[in-house]
Design a protein around this motif. Sequence first.
Motif, PDB file in Angstrom:
ATOM      1  N   VAL A  24      88.395  30.146  45.931  1.00  0.00           N
ATOM      2  CA  VAL A  24      87.351  31.175  45.905  1.00  0.00           C
ATOM      3  C   VAL A  24      87.809  32.390  45.100  1.00  0.00           C
ATOM      4  N   ASP A  25      89.116  32.484  44.829  1.00  0.00           N
ATOM      5  CA  ASP A  25      89.644  33.585  44.007  1.00  0.00           C
ATOM      6  C   ASP A  25      90.973  33.129  43.407  1.00  0.00           C
ATOM      7  N   LEU A  26      91.067  33.166  42.084  1.00  0.00           N
ATOM      8  CA  LEU A  26      92.247  32.640  41.402  1.00  0.00           C
ATOM      9  C   LEU A  26      93.550  33.316  41.825  1.00  0.00           C
ATOM     10  N   SER A  27      93.457  34.575  42.282  1.00  0.00           N
ATOM     11  CA  SER A  27      94.676  35.306  42.655  1.00  0.00           C
ATOM     12  C   SER A  27      95.416  34.617  43.808  1.00  0.00           C
ATOM     13  N   ILE A  28      94.692  33.814  44.579  1.00  0.00           N
ATOM     14  CA  ILE A  28      95.328  33.038  45.665  1.00  0.00           C
ATOM     15  C   ILE A  28      96.463  32.168  45.116  1.00  0.00           C
ATOM     16  N   LEU A  29      96.332  31.763  43.841  1.00  0.00           N
ATOM     17  CA  LEU A  29      97.293  30.814  43.279  1.00  0.00           C
ATOM     18  C   LEU A  29      98.435  31.492  42.516  1.00  0.00           C
ATOM     19  N   ASP A  30      98.405  32.839  42.411  1.00  0.00           N
ATOM     20  CA  ASP A  30      99.429  33.555  41.641  1.00  0.00           C
ATOM     21  C   ASP A  30     100.854  33.154  42.050  1.00  0.00           C
ATOM     22  N   LYS A  31     101.080  33.105  43.350  1.00  0.00           N
ATOM     23  CA  LYS A  31     102.441  32.858  43.817  1.00  0.00           C
ATOM     24  C   LYS A  31     102.898  31.404  43.676  1.00  0.00           C
ATOM     25  N   VAL A  32     101.972  30.496  43.415  1.00  0.00           N
ATOM     26  CA  VAL A  32     102.386  29.081  43.280  1.00  0.00           C
ATOM     27  C   VAL A  32     102.291  28.553  41.849  1.00  0.00           C
ATOM     28  N   LYS A  33     101.797  29.381  40.926  1.00  0.00           N
ATOM     29  CA  LYS A  33     101.532  28.898  39.573  1.00  0.00           C
ATOM     30  C   LYS A  33     102.790  28.341  38.882  1.00  0.00           C
ATOM     31  N   ALA A  34     103.896  29.067  38.997  1.00  0.00           N
ATOM     32  CA  ALA A  34     105.137  28.605  38.362  1.00  0.00           C
ATOM     33  C   ALA A  34     105.575  27.266  38.963  1.00  0.00           C
ATOM     34  N   GLY A  35     105.454  27.163  40.271  1.00  0.00           N
ATOM     35  CA  GLY A  35     105.835  25.913  40.953  1.00  0.00           C
ATOM     36  C   GLY A  35     104.945  24.756  40.532  1.00  0.00           C
ATOM     37  N   LEU A  36     103.643  25.025  40.348  1.00  0.00           N
ATOM     38  CA  LEU A  36     102.712  23.976  39.916  1.00  0.00           C
ATOM     39  C   LEU A  36     103.062  23.507  38.508  1.00  0.00           C
ATOM     40  N   GLN A  37     103.410  24.462  37.641  1.00  0.00           N
ATOM     41  CA  GLN A  37     103.785  24.136  36.266  1.00  0.00           C
ATOM     42  C   GLN A  37     105.001  23.195  36.266  1.00  0.00           C
ATOM     43  N   GLU A  38     105.994  23.516  37.091  1.00  0.00           N
ATOM     44  CA  GLU A  38     107.181  22.651  37.203  1.00  0.00           C
ATOM     45  C   GLU A  38     106.786  21.253  37.700  1.00  0.00           C
ATOM     46  N   GLU A  39     105.900  21.243  38.695  1.00  0.00           N
ATOM     47  CA  GLU A  39     105.517  19.969  39.317  1.00  0.00           C
ATOM     48  C   GLU A  39     104.774  19.062  38.325  1.00  0.00           C
ATOM     49  N   ILE A  40     103.864  19.626  37.524  1.00  0.00           N
ATOM     50  CA  ILE A  40     103.126  18.762  36.585  1.00  0.00           C
ATOM     51  C   ILE A  40     104.053  18.258  35.476  1.00  0.00           C
ATOM     52  N   ALA A  41     105.104  19.042  35.153  1.00  0.00           N
ATOM     53  CA  ALA A  41     106.093  18.554  34.180  1.00  0.00           C
ATOM     54  C   ALA A  41     106.793  17.319  34.742  1.00  0.00           C
ATOM     55  N   LYS A  42     107.085  17.356  36.052  1.00  0.00           N
ATOM     56  CA  LYS A  42     107.699  16.188  36.717  1.00  0.00           C
ATOM     57  C   LYS A  42     106.756  14.984  36.651  1.00  0.00           C
ATOM     58  N   VAL A  43     105.486  15.219  36.960  1.00  0.00           N
ATOM     59  CA  VAL A  43     104.490  14.131  36.982  1.00  0.00           C
ATOM     60  C   VAL A  43     104.349  13.528  35.581  1.00  0.00           C
ATOM     61  N   LYS A  44     104.326  14.392  34.561  1.00  0.00           N
ATOM     62  CA  LYS A  44     104.272  13.906  33.189  1.00  0.00           C
ATOM     63  C   LYS A  44     105.478  13.021  32.872  1.00  0.00           C
ATOM     64  N   GLY A  45     106.649  13.421  33.389  1.00  0.00           N
ATOM     65  CA  GLY A  45     107.890  12.675  33.157  1.00  0.00           C
ATOM     66  C   GLY A  45     107.866  11.246  33.670  1.00  0.00           C
TER      67      GLY A  45
END
Lengths: 305, 305
Positions: free
Chosen positions: B220-241
């Motif tokens: 409902v508000d993108l700011s909710i994800l501010d604190k997890v964005k870096a972690g999500l970026q790392e995680e999708i790099a793993k999934v791509k791998g």
Amino acid sequence: MSALVLGHMNPDTDSIVAAIAAADLYSKRGFDVTPAAQGAPTPETEFVLKKFGLSAPQVVSDVAGKDLYLVDYSDLAQAPQGMDSATVLGIVDHHKLGDVTTSSPLEAWIWPVGCTGTVLKNMYDFYGVEIPKNIAGGLLCAILSDTVIFKSPTCTEADKKAVEALAKIAGVSDVVALGMEMFKVKSAVDGTSMHDLVFRDYKDFDMNGNKVGIGQLEVVDLSILDKVKAGLQEEIAKVKGEGRHSVFLLLTDIMKEGSEMLIVSDDPAVVEKAFGVKPDGSSVWLPGVMSRKKQVVPNFEKAFK
Amino acid sequence: MSALVLGHMNPDTDSIVAAIAAADLYSKRGFDVTPAAQGAPTPETEFVLKKFGLSAPQVVSDVAGKDLYLVDYSDLAQAPQGMDSATVLGIVDHHKLGDVTTSSPLEAWIWPVGCTGTVLKNMYDFYGVEIPKNIAGGLLCAILSDTVIFKSPTCTEADKKAVEALAKIAGVSDVVALGMEMFKVKSAVDGTSMHDLVFRDYKDFDMNGNKVGIGQLEVVDLSILDKVKAGLQEEIAKVKGEGRHSVFLLLTDIMKEGSEMLIVSDDPAVVEKAFGVKPDGSSVWLPGVMSRKKQVVPNFEKAFK
């Protein structure tokens, strides 16, 4: 650009009438569509169109860049040239799900019934659109043709119900008599080339990487075909020679309720594997077998695996 | 053997509720079926099931030899193990037509609407079967979820009409309030692992021979994800791998009506090709983009051609 409503290669009555009916229904729902066909009507279909005052759809052989609604098939092998760049917006069918895929959501009505005409009858009802009298007559004949006047194992209660309702709309009092009249037209082989007989109701299938052609001629009495059988055998050998693993031609006797299958194949043993009956030379009698879709294709698909 | 009614991998609310509803409808039509899912419900789905007193379907990971009705997908990439030897008897869906094929005729209801729940509501009506109150509530929420409370470009008049009718049956007076309550649950990220967030609503696609994963988190508000964005970026790099060409994660702000897309790809230029916007490092803001199905997948499919 008007979207085309288009049936399969070697169009049969269902394929042609379904294109006419679906185009009528889509138009009345506000879509810009035109019925089309991948060939001229067979004598059976001509009889039906004339009987109910319908016009044969325009013939189309390339659909590059076009918007399409498919009727009576979902296999790329039965599609025209240019499918790569065409956009499939919808499918109305009653066969197995083929290898057509889309890039966007579509409208698909695919039912395990005897005829696309039955699905269309139900779609008209669902959308609350009245079926024109001449289209009702066409759909009625398509169902009688596909279900071999209710004798085919593909025939369902839904088909019988649809015929009953369509006969009322079309003003047909004796549907069996109409069906027999139509099948007598279908049975005529005089003055038709061997090539046209083989391709009158013919489909190519991809069976585990092998191109397999299966044609069907339905007659009211198999003896009608005695004088052309040798010619048909020669013709399917030619068709096989164009890069196919096998070509099978079903000669279906709708009164005796069975089919003689003419065989030409790189691996004739596949026939015994599929049907448990050993061919006698290049043909075999398959009692009770009337439906390519329900009794022949699935058996061959298993045998080719 | 009871046939399974089964949604796609990483089940969302539509996939789970559609399995429950379709199993109810098929049972009442006389078929022997059991609802199933390829995973446990997400927090959003749990909220919906609890709210309307529905039970989560059994979790199934292998369907070898089983009879299946698919809901909410027709792509082999979203199917469980054992599909080779399973038999697909039916499909209810609202996506593009995937690469599932069958050996026998099937029953497919695939409509270009916002939610499988909308198709099912119409199927209940078509067959004259009353929708149970709790299933109506579930279907209602599935439609609100898939259409992002009518804001998604995938939302159609048919979806709005279905919601109106389902709300009456379920006794829900304010559907927007129910939708917001549900999206607040969906927005919560605390206590959830990065892996679970990426796979909460994730699908793999075959794009011109490339395996491409696309996930989506709606808040409902993108700011909710501010604190997890870096972690999500790392995680999708793993999934791509794990053998993928690209993984894209859409962070969708349902109030601002747009998505930030996190990017990891062998060919990041494909993003600009698909959307005409140059990514800023490993992410890009896509105004107005809310629907993976309608706005993201077709654009990438063209860009990968």
